[in-house]
Design a protein around this motif. Structure first.
Motif, short mmCIF file in Angstrom:
data_model
loop_
_atom_site.label_atom_id
_atom_site.label_comp_id
_atom_site.label_asym_id
_atom_site.label_seq_id
_atom_site.Cartn_x
_atom_site.Cartn_y
_atom_site.Cartn_z
N LEU A 46 -24.90 -30.05 -25.39
CA LEU A 46 -26.12 -29.46 -24.86
C LEU A 46 -25.96 -29.24 -23.29
O LEU A 46 -26.39 -28.64 -22.53
CB LEU A 46 -27.37 -30.34 -25.05
N LEU A 47 -24.78 -30.07 -22.77
CA LEU A 47 -24.56 -29.86 -21.30
C LEU A 47 -24.41 -28.74 -20.78
O LEU A 47 -24.56 -28.37 -19.62
CB LEU A 47 -23.32 -30.96 -21.05
N TRP A 104 -32.50 -29.28 -16.46
CA TRP A 104 -31.22 -29.58 -16.23
C TRP A 104 -30.31 -28.28 -16.21
O TRP A 104 -30.32 -27.69 -17.29
CB TRP A 104 -30.49 -30.25 -17.30
N GLU A 105 -29.73 -27.68 -15.17
CA GLU A 105 -28.96 -26.52 -15.27
C GLU A 105 -27.99 -26.93 -16.04
O GLU A 105 -27.42 -28.04 -16.08
CB GLU A 105 -29.09 -25.78 -13.87
N PRO A 106 -27.17 -25.80 -16.56
CA PRO A 106 -25.84 -25.92 -17.34
C PRO A 106 -24.70 -26.68 -16.65
O PRO A 106 -24.60 -26.54 -15.17
CB PRO A 106 -25.33 -24.40 -17.54
N ARG A 107 -24.44 -27.68 -17.17
CA ARG A 107 -23.28 -28.71 -16.31
C ARG A 107 -23.97 -29.58 -15.48
O ARG A 107 -23.10 -30.61 -15.11
CB ARG A 107 -22.09 -28.18 -15.69
N ARG A 108 -25.04 -29.56 -15.18
CA ARG A 108 -25.68 -30.57 -14.31
C ARG A 108 -25.98 -32.01 -15.27
O ARG A 108 -26.47 -31.71 -16.38
CB ARG A 108 -27.10 -30.20 -13.64
N VAL A 109 -25.66 -33.06 -14.77
CA VAL A 109 -25.94 -34.21 -15.32
C VAL A 109 -27.24 -35.07 -15.03
O VAL A 109 -27.54 -36.05 -15.84
CB VAL A 109 -24.52 -35.29 -15.14
N VAL A 110 -27.90 -34.45 -13.79
CA VAL A 110 -29.17 -34.93 -13.64
C VAL A 110 -30.17 -34.09 -13.38
O VAL A 110 -29.63 -32.83 -13.09
CB VAL A 110 -29.18 -36.17 -12.15
#
Length: 293
Positions: free
Chosen positions: A27-28, A59-65
């Protein structure tokens, strides 16, 4: 009695188990959002410019927070288009190989680094030069919302409590547990710390951290000018360690006045064991790969 075809347990879905971390990793790379029922407020230039009970966590793509997205109607400031860097396609970011095969964007990655199509905007306090960055994603689920750059604002509140660093993730948490495991931290054969009284801090998607009583830290520590903050733990003071005849900069940290979630590690010291040899009960551990490696 139900016929076999009417049995609710009689279905053709794939029942193969999956590891949750693998699901999160898949999902990241997607744009994700979740409504929050919390009242969200933000100040800019000494004024309350956001006040809403209709915010989204995004959460935008590749954002972890996550960040906050707010309805345009709930922003008390001027909103105008602005120019920003083009859509990012490269491999910027940090590796977190146990979660993702592509580099992730942690809070240190600038707000304008993104993989989401849309329009950069500026949120400006009327009649002043005080402004913050925003972004309108070209996604139907976020229509008429503005994603706001958390760090550009003076302060943020969920209900009446101030939030630092970034919004809390409802699908992430920290847990702290005392452990009697024999924990040793070493570098080039020198022991930095040795304890059987550590407290382990577990944080979603990250390796476990060992927080140690200061009395069990062997290496001399010198305060550095580095400071950091965590949305869950608070403000941290960093230390360099004297190891043999050299100084290892910014290798340890301490929360002297932690937030409530991290009260059990107050005044304990943790080390970046990604850069050290961590030995647990006599067995050397493989060094983790994180954005701080």
């Amino acid at each position: 009695m139900s016929s076999p075809s009417e049995d609710p347990l009689d279905f053709d879905a794939d029942t193969t188990g999956v590891r949750m971390r693998d699901v999160m990793g898949q999902l990241l790379q997607k744009l994700r959002y979740e409504p929050t029922v919390k009242r969200i407020r933000a100040t800019l230039g000494g004024q309350t410019v956001v006040d809403t009970t209709r915010a989204m966590l995004v959460w935008e793509p590749r954002r972890v927070v996550p960040g906050y997205a707010v309805p345009i109607e709930d922003i008390r400031a001027e909103i105008s288009t602005r120019t920003s860097a083009p859509l990012q396609k490269g491999a910027v970011g940090f590796m977190l190989p146990d979660l993702s095969k592509v580099p992730v964007f942690d809070p240190r990655i600038p707000f304008d680094v993104r993989m989401t199509p849309g329009e950069p905007v500026e949120v400006r306090v009327g009649g002043t030069e005080t402004a913050a960055a925003g972004f309108r994603a070209r996604d139907p689920g976020l229509a008429n919302y503005v994603i706001l750059a958390f760090a550009d604002f003076d302060s943020w509140f969920e209900e009446d409590d101030e939030i630092i660093s970034h919004p809390h993730d409802p699908y992430g948490r920290i847990d702290i547990r005392g452990t009697s495991r024999h924990v040793q931290l070493m570098l080039d054969g020198h022991i930095l710390a040795d304890t059987t009284r550590a407290r382990m801090l577990f944080e979603t998607t990250l390796p476990a951290r060992y927080y140690l009583p200061i009395e069990d830290v062997v290496a001399p520590l010198e305060p550095s000018s580095t400071r950091s903050m965590c949305s869950y733990k608070g403000h941290a003071t960093w230390y360099s360690a004297i190891v043999g005849d050299r100084k290892v900069d910014d290798i340890a940290w301490q929360y002297e006045h932690p937030l409530s979630d991290a009260a059990d590690v107050q005044d304990y010291v943790a080390f970046l064991d990604e850069r050290l040899d961590l030995v647990i009960d006599g067995e050397q551990q493989k060094r983790s790969v994180t954005p701080w490696s």
